[in-house]
Design a protein around this motif. Structure first.
Motif, PDB file in Angstrom:
ATOM      1  N   LEU A 106      38.281  46.349  28.950  1.00 31.46           N
ATOM      2  CA  LEU A 106      37.192  46.270  27.974  1.00 31.46           C
ATOM      3  C   LEU A 106      36.222  47.423  28.093  1.00 31.46           C
ATOM      4  O   LEU A 106      35.443  47.684  27.173  1.00 31.46           O
ATOM      5  CB  LEU A 106      36.428  44.955  28.142  1.00 31.46           C
ATOM      6  CG  LEU A 106      37.171  43.660  27.808  1.00 31.46           C
ATOM      7  CD1 LEU A 106      36.306  42.450  28.153  1.00 31.46           C
ATOM      8  CD2 LEU A 106      37.573  43.616  26.334  1.00 31.46           C
ATOM      9  N   GLY A 107      36.228  48.105  29.229  1.00 27.58           N
ATOM     10  CA  GLY A 107      35.286  49.206  29.437  1.00 27.58           C
ATOM     11  C   GLY A 107      33.881  48.742  29.758  1.00 27.58           C
ATOM     12  O   GLY A 107      32.918  49.491  29.575  1.00 27.58           O
ATOM     13  N   VAL A 162      40.930  42.025  38.250  1.00 30.35           N
ATOM     14  CA  VAL A 162      39.952  41.105  37.682  1.00 30.35           C
ATOM     15  C   VAL A 162      39.719  41.433  36.215  1.00 30.35           C
ATOM     16  O   VAL A 162      39.513  42.592  35.845  1.00 30.35           O
ATOM     17  CB  VAL A 162      38.619  41.171  38.458  1.00 30.35           C
ATOM     18  CG1 VAL A 162      37.535  40.360  37.741  1.00 30.35           C
ATOM     19  CG2 VAL A 162      38.801  40.664  39.875  1.00 30.35           C
ATOM     20  N   GLY A 163      39.757  40.401  35.367  1.00 26.21           N
ATOM     21  CA  GLY A 163      39.421  40.552  33.959  1.00 26.21           C
ATOM     22  C   GLY A 163      38.371  39.535  33.567  1.00 26.21           C
ATOM     23  O   GLY A 163      38.355  38.415  34.091  1.00 26.21           O
ATOM     24  N   SER A 186      27.825  41.576  26.511  1.00 28.08           N
ATOM     25  CA  SER A 186      28.620  42.806  26.484  1.00 28.08           C
ATOM     26  C   SER A 186      30.116  42.527  26.561  1.00 28.08           C
ATOM     27  O   SER A 186      30.915  43.269  26.002  1.00 28.08           O
ATOM     28  CB  SER A 186      28.223  43.730  27.649  1.00 28.08           C
ATOM     29  OG  SER A 186      26.993  44.368  27.398  1.00 28.08           O
ATOM     30  N   VAL A 187      30.503  41.448  27.232  1.00 31.13           N
ATOM     31  CA  VAL A 187      31.923  41.145  27.405  1.00 31.13           C
ATOM     32  C   VAL A 187      32.559  40.770  26.067  1.00 31.13           C
ATOM     33  O   VAL A 187      33.525  41.388  25.607  1.00 31.13           O
ATOM     34  CB  VAL A 187      32.119  40.014  28.441  1.00 31.13           C
ATOM     35  CG1 VAL A 187      33.576  39.550  28.480  1.00 31.13           C
ATOM     36  CG2 VAL A 187      31.695  40.497  29.830  1.00 31.13           C
ATOM     37  N   GLY A 188      32.043  39.732  25.415  1.00 30.43           N
ATOM     38  CA  GLY A 188      32.599  39.302  24.145  1.00 30.43           C
ATOM     39  C   GLY A 188      32.412  40.326  23.041  1.00 30.43           C
ATOM     40  O   GLY A 188      33.288  40.496  22.185  1.00 30.43           O
ATOM     41  N   ALA A 247      39.839  37.707  28.757  1.00 32.76           N
ATOM     42  CA  ALA A 247      40.002  38.027  30.180  1.00 32.76           C
ATOM     43  C   ALA A 247      41.387  38.589  30.468  1.00 32.76           C
ATOM     44  O   ALA A 247      41.544  39.506  31.284  1.00 32.76           O
ATOM     45  CB  ALA A 247      39.745  36.775  31.024  1.00 32.76           C
ATOM     46  N   CYS A 248      42.407  38.054  29.800  1.00 31.44           N
ATOM     47  CA  CYS A 248      43.771  38.558  29.985  1.00 31.44           C
ATOM     48  C   CYS A 248      43.893  39.999  29.490  1.00 31.44           C
ATOM     49  O   CYS A 248      44.485  40.847  30.168  1.00 31.44           O
ATOM     50  CB  CYS A 248      44.762  37.667  29.249  1.00 31.44           C
ATOM     51  SG  CYS A 248      45.058  36.063  30.036  1.00 31.44           S
ATOM     52  N   TYR A 249      43.342  40.289  28.318  1.00 29.22           N
ATOM     53  CA  TYR A 249      43.395  41.661  27.802  1.00 29.22           C
ATOM     54  C   TYR A 249      42.667  42.629  28.733  1.00 29.22           C
ATOM     55  O   TYR A 249      43.123  43.757  28.964  1.00 29.22           O
ATOM     56  CB  TYR A 249      42.796  41.722  26.403  1.00 29.22           C
ATOM     57  CG  TYR A 249      43.802  41.494  25.305  1.00 29.22           C
ATOM     58  CD1 TYR A 249      44.700  42.480  24.928  1.00 29.22           C
ATOM     59  CD2 TYR A 249      43.867  40.267  24.639  1.00 29.22           C
ATOM     60  CE1 TYR A 249      45.632  42.262  23.918  1.00 29.22           C
ATOM     61  CE2 TYR A 249      44.788  40.038  23.634  1.00 29.22           C
ATOM     62  CZ  TYR A 249      45.673  41.043  23.273  1.00 29.22           C
ATOM     63  OH  TYR A 249      46.608  40.829  22.284  1.00 29.22           O
ATOM     64  N   ASP A 250      41.529  42.208  29.251  1.00 29.03           N
ATOM     65  CA  ASP A 250      40.780  43.067  30.174  1.00 29.03           C
ATOM     66  C   ASP A 250      41.611  43.367  31.419  1.00 29.03           C
ATOM     67  O   ASP A 250      41.705  44.516  31.869  1.00 29.03           O
ATOM     68  CB  ASP A 250      39.473  42.376  30.559  1.00 29.03           C
ATOM     69  CG  ASP A 250      38.511  43.292  31.314  1.00 29.03           C
ATOM     70  OD1 ASP A 250      38.564  44.526  31.112  1.00 29.03           O
ATOM     71  OD2 ASP A 250      37.682  42.765  32.091  1.00 29.03           O
TER      72      ASP A 250
END
Length: 371
Positions: free
Chosen positions: A349-350, A43-44, A300-302, A106-109
């Motif tokens: 992303l941590g 999941v990302g 926090s995500v962005g 989301a893909c990078y995560d």
């Protein structure tokens, strides 16, 4: 690895106090969260914070675009194939950078989690160890902005970004009040958000505040007024930053060719995500233009996505990703050690997303799923 499912959440993030800029006042922050699931169950998370005045997208249009166009277009694709993913999104929809940023992030995560590495290691590795965080002062009365600056200094902040852009006279009064309150050694950056309209009024303002020691002046003229930026830069010694006037590679080429700015404010929501942001940073680096990764007041995500870009590139010397500090409730747990941010070394992303809070803040949601 293939993209199997995308859950799309339209949410509203509650602000502790209204966020006021030259063109709007926000009581909460509308955002779109994308939860991407691969065929391997990884999941990302990604995010889109659209802005009618900056990206040309609304909260509603971004949700619809992701639901009906972009999410279906990327189903079945490998999230590691970033160039191909962006080519597919660009062929599907013209521009719409915030919507594309949500899928990109989301893909990078997901890829970071798949490989067991932080996103910055997918971007060339970590260069910076930590960044100082600049507190952003919303537009208010001079005395109120000065008092807020004093209170933030007591919390450890050593630099401020002032939002102005109402009119030259009142804006100069705001800047002067804050400078008098914080002293001469504290960094003050001034962001006009296009509010001074043209070069003439901007040069008038710069003349009136030439004794105030401004670190830099950001986007004083309309976004497409590159001529105005060139004139201001030629006639003033104050460093000039471009923000709304920079979205894609085309604008960066013109900025470089015409020497229109000393600094560039790269925002993932303006350019389409992490992958195109890195391209802009590379272009700026070749031209010797200093960069900042800026904020659209993301969760926090962005915000974490922007920090990973900033931490990976030497040419990026400042960050402004303070969205999570402005929310009374956030979906993630990005950690700040005010006045600094130091990223962890978790995969992706941590950021851990609290699904309970995500559901609580959700106004509308949909799922786009492949076979």
């Amino acid at each position: 690895m293939k993209i199997k499912k995308l859950d799309i959440y339209a949410i509203r993030l509650p602000l502790t106090t209204p966020f006021i800029v030259s063109y709007h006042s926000y009581d909460d922050m509308p955002s779109i969260i994308v939860k991407l699931t691969t065929d391997e169950g990884i999941v990302g998370y990604g995010e889109a914070v659209a802005d009618d005045h900056v990206t040309g997208e609304s909260w509603e249009s971004t949700y619809a675009l992701l639901k009906h166009s972009l999410a279906p277009a990327v189903l079945g694709m490998n999230p590691m194939h970033m160039e191909r993913l962006h080519d597919k999104m660009d062929a599907t929809v013209y521009q719409a950078p915030a919507a594309k940023a949500a899928i990109d992030i989301a893909c990078y995560d997901a890829v970071g989690k798949k490989l067991g590495v932080p996103v910055y290691n997918l971007l060339g590795g970590r260069f910076h160890e930590r960044f100082p965080i600049t507190h952003v002062l919303s537009i208010g009365e001079p005395e109120g902005m000065a008092q807020e600056a004093i209170e933030r200094m007591e919390q450890g902040y050593t630099s401020f970004k002032m939002k102005v852009g109402r009119d030259v006279t009142s804006d100069v009064a705001r800047i002067r009040a804050v400078r008098q309150a914080v002293g001469k050694d504290v960094a003050i950056r001034v962001d006009v958000n296009q509010g001074w309209i043209n070069a003439a009024s901007t040069l008038q303002a710069l003349e009136q505040m030439k004794d105030l020691g401004i670190d830099w002046l950001e986007q004083p003229v309309k976004a497409d007024d590159i001529d105005g930026m060139v004139e201001i830069k030629a006639k003033s010694s104050t460093p000039l930053m471009i923000d709304e006037g920079l979205k894609y590679k085309r604008e960066m080429r013109e900025i470089i060719q015409r020497s229109a700015a000393h600094k560039a404010n790269i925002k993932l929501m303006k350019c389409g995500g992490i992958y195109p942001a890195m391209k802009l940073a590379h272009m700026a680096e070749m031209a010797g233009i200093d960069c900042q990764v800026g904020s659209m007041v993301e969760s926090s995500v962005g915000s974490a996505a922007g920090f990973h870009v900033a931490f990976a590139k030497k040419i990026i010397s400042s960050v402004e990703l303070t969205g999570p500090l402005k929310f009374s409730k956030d979906i993630g747990n990005l950690r700040y050690d005010v006045p600094f941010i130091s990223l962890n070394d978790q995969a992706g992303l941590g950021v851990d997303v609290d699904e309970t809070i995500l559901q609580e803040l959700t106004v509308e949601q949909t799922t786009v799923e492949g076979e």
